[in-house]
Write a protein that holds these residues in place. Structure first.
Motif, short mmCIF file in Angstrom:
data_model
loop_
_atom_site.label_atom_id
_atom_site.label_comp_id
_atom_site.label_asym_id
_atom_site.label_seq_id
_atom_site.Cartn_x
_atom_site.Cartn_y
_atom_site.Cartn_z
N PHE A 25 26.06 22.59 14.38
CA PHE A 25 25.10 22.82 13.30
C PHE A 25 24.95 21.62 12.38
N ALA A 26 26.07 20.89 12.13
CA ALA A 26 26.03 19.80 11.14
C ALA A 26 25.49 18.51 11.72
N ALA A 27 25.78 18.20 12.97
CA ALA A 27 25.39 16.92 13.55
C ALA A 27 23.88 16.65 13.50
N PRO A 28 23.01 17.65 13.76
CA PRO A 28 21.56 17.38 13.69
C PRO A 28 21.07 16.98 12.30
N HIS A 29 21.87 17.24 11.26
CA HIS A 29 21.48 16.89 9.89
C HIS A 29 22.05 15.54 9.45
N PHE A 30 22.52 14.75 10.42
CA PHE A 30 23.08 13.44 10.11
C PHE A 30 22.05 12.54 9.46
#
Length: 468
Positions: A195-200
C-alpha cells in the motif's frame, strides 16, 4: 586468557538429566530468528530513527544490517563448531576464558530480560488501544504500573506468563507456534509495503542526511543506528538453540545467516516505503509509524490490520527472547557459576522447566511494575557486547585451534571478526552516556556475584584445582 577455559570436547559433556533434547530443524530456526528480529523494532523504531537521522534512517538500517551480518557469520562458525547451548557465553568460555564468559552471560541476561519486558509493555499498549477503539474502557489501575498512577500493567504480565507457559510445554511445540506468528508478521509487513510503495515521493528523501553521519548529541545516522540496532535482535537467540538442533551443520547456518539476510531486506523495504510515503518530520517519534503512514495515505483499514497483526504476532518476540535468556541462564547454572540445582531438565519435554519458570516470572514482574523507557537502551549495550565477544572468539579460535572441525567456515575470518568488533564498538560509543554508565554498574554487580560465588564453584575451576 581470563580464567579457566572449556575444551571443545568438554563443552559436549553433561551430567545425567542436564542435556537438552534435539527437537529443532532449520524452519524452526529461521522462524526463531525472524520471530525475534521482526517485532517491536520495525513497528516503532522507523519513527524514532527518522527523528534522529531523517530519511537517512534507511542508511542506519543498512549499517546495522552490515555490522550484524559480520556478527552473523561469526555466530554461524562458532555455533557449528561448538553446538552447545549458551551462544556467546559458551563461545567466550572456550575461546576467551571464564571471566569474559561471565560478563557476556550476565550482559545477555540483561539484554533478553529488558527486551522481553519492553515488548510485553508494547504489546499491552497495542491491545489496550485496540480494545478502547471499540468503545470498551478498561480500569486504568490495571493497565499501568505505579509510575503511571496505576497498580500493575496486567496485560503485560499476562502475555509474559502465557509465553512462559508455552515454553514450559516444550521447545518444539512453542517453536512450531512461533512459525505461525512469524507468517502473520511477514504478511502484515508485505501489506504495508504494497500500500505504501505506490505513494513514494522522491521529494521526501531530501535532504537525505539533514543531521550528518556521526552521532552529535541525539542526532545523526550513527545515533539512529545505535537505536534501530534494537530491531536486529534475534539471530543470536538462534545460536542458543545449538544443543537442541538436529543437524547443526545445515540448520544453524541456514537459521542464523538466513534470518539475518531476510530481515535486513525486509527492514530496508519497510523503511524506504515509509520514508518515501511521508516526510520524515511527520514520522518522527510516532509510536505507530506504519499505521500512521497507512492512515495518512487513505488506507485506515490496512492501518487497523497492521495493529491487529502486532497484537497477534508480537508475543513471538517475547517467546524467542525468553527462550534465549532461559538457555543462557540454564548453561551458566550447569557450569556452576550459578546454583547447579537450577539446571534441571524436564523428563517429559527435555526443556529446563525451573529456569523457564523463574525467567518468565521475573520478566512478568518487570513488565508489570517498572518503567522501562529510560533503561531500554541497556538491552542494546548488552547485545553489542555479546556481538563484540563473538567476533573476538572467531579470531581467537582460528589462532587457538586452527585445525579444529568447522562445519561452517566464515570467509575472511580476521576481516569479518574485526569488522564485527569495530562496528559494534562504534555503535556502543554512539549510545547515550547514561546508558553506558548503567551498563557498567550492571556488570559491576555481576562481577561481584562472580567473585563471591561463581569463581570458586564453577565446574572449570573445580577441575583445574583437581589437576593441581
Amino acid at each position: 586468557m581470563f580464567g579457566p577455559t572449556k575444551s571443545l570436547e568438554g563443552v559436549a559433556r553433561h551430567a545425567a538429566g542436564q542435556s537438552l533434547a534435539k527437537t529443532l530443524s532449520w524452519p524452526h530456526l529461521i522462524a526463531l530468528g525472524v520471530g525475534a528480529i521482526v517485532g517491536t523494532g520495525i513497528y516503532t523504531l522507523v519513527g524514532v530513527g527518522a527523528e534522529r537521522a531523517g530519511p537517512a534512517v534507511i542508511l542506519a538500517f543498512l549499517i546495522c544490517g552490515l555490522v550484524c551480518g559480520c556478527a552473523a557469520l561469526a555466530y554461524a562458525e562458532m555455533a557449528t563448531m561448538i553446538p552447545a547451548a549458551g551462544s556467546a557465553y559458551t563461545f567466550s568460555y572456550v575461546a576467551l576464558g571464564e571471566g569474559i564468559a561471565w560478563v557476556v552471560g550476565w550482559s545477555l541476561i540483561l539484554e533478553y530480560s529488558l527486551a522481553c519486558s519492553t515488548v510485553a509493555v508494547g504489546w499491552s499498549g497495542y491491545l489496550v488501544g485496540w480494545i478502547e477503539s471499540a468503545g470498551v474502557n478498561l480500569p486504568h489501575a490495571l493497565l499501568v504500573g505505579p509510575h503511571g498512577g496505576g497498580i500493575v500493567n496486567l496485560p503485560a504480565v499476562a502475555v509474559a506468563l502465557a509465553v512462559m507457559g508455552m515454553l514450559i510445554a516444550g521447545t518444539r511445540e512453542s517453536a512450531t507456534l512461533n512459525i505461525v506468528l512469524v507468517v502473520i508478521k511477514l504478511v502484515a509487513l508485505a501489506i504495508f509495503v504494497t500500500f505504501a510503495a505506490p505513494h513514494f515521493d522522491a521529494k521526501n528523501l531530501h535532504p537525505f542526511m539533514p543531521y550528518g553521519f556521526g552521532s552529535e548529541g541525539k542526532h545523526g545516522v550513527m545515533a539512529a543506528a545505535a537505536i534501530v540496532f534494537f530491531a536486529f535482535y534475534g539471530f543470536d537467540a538462534v545460536a542458543t538453540s545449538a544443543e537442541e538442533t538436529k543437524n547443526p551443520k545445515r540448520d544453524l547456518t541456514i537459521g542464523i545467516i538466513g534470518s539475518m539476510i531476510l530481515c535486513t531486506l525486509i527492514y530496508i523495504a519497510v523503511a524506504f516505503s515509509a520514508i518515501g510515503a511521508l516526510p520524515f518530520t511527520a514520522l518522527a517519534n510516532s509510536p505507530e509509524p506504519l499505521a500512521l503512514v497507512l492512515r495518512t495515505i487513505g488506507q485506515p483499514v490496512a492501518g487497523h490490520l497492521i495493529a491487529l497483526a502486532a497484537i497477534l504476532a508480537l508475543p513471538s518476540v517475547i517467546l524467542v527472547m525468553m527462550y534465549g535468556q532461559s538457555r543462557v541462564f540454564f548453561v551458566m547454572a550447569r557450569d556452576g557459576l550459578l546454583p547447579r540445582g537450577l539446571a534441571k531438565v524436564s523428563k517429559r519435554t527435555g526443556a529446563p522447566t525451573l529456569i523457564t519458570l523463574l525467567t518468565g516470572i521475573s520478566i512478568a514482574v518487570v513488565a508489570g511494575i517498572f518503567r522501562l523507557d529510560e533503561i531500554a537502551e541497556l538491552a542494546n549495550a548488552g547485545t553489542l557486547l555479546a556481538f563484540i565477544a563473538v567476533g573476538a572468539c572467531l579470531i581467537a579460535m582460528r589462532r587457538k585451534a586452527p585445525d579444529a572441525v568447522r562445519l561452517f567456515r566464515s570467509p575472511a575470518p580476521y576481516l569479518v571478526g574485526g569488522l564485527a568488533v569495530a562496528g559494534c564498538l562504534y555503535l556502543m560509543a554512539s549510545l547515550p552516556p547514561m546508558t553506558l554508565v548503567r551498563f557498567i554498574l550492571w556488570n559491576a554487580i555481576g562481577l561481584a556475584i562472580y567473585f563471591i560465588y561463581g569463581r570458586r564453584r564453577s565446574e572449570a575451576a573445580v577441575e583445574a584445582r583437581a589437576k593441581g
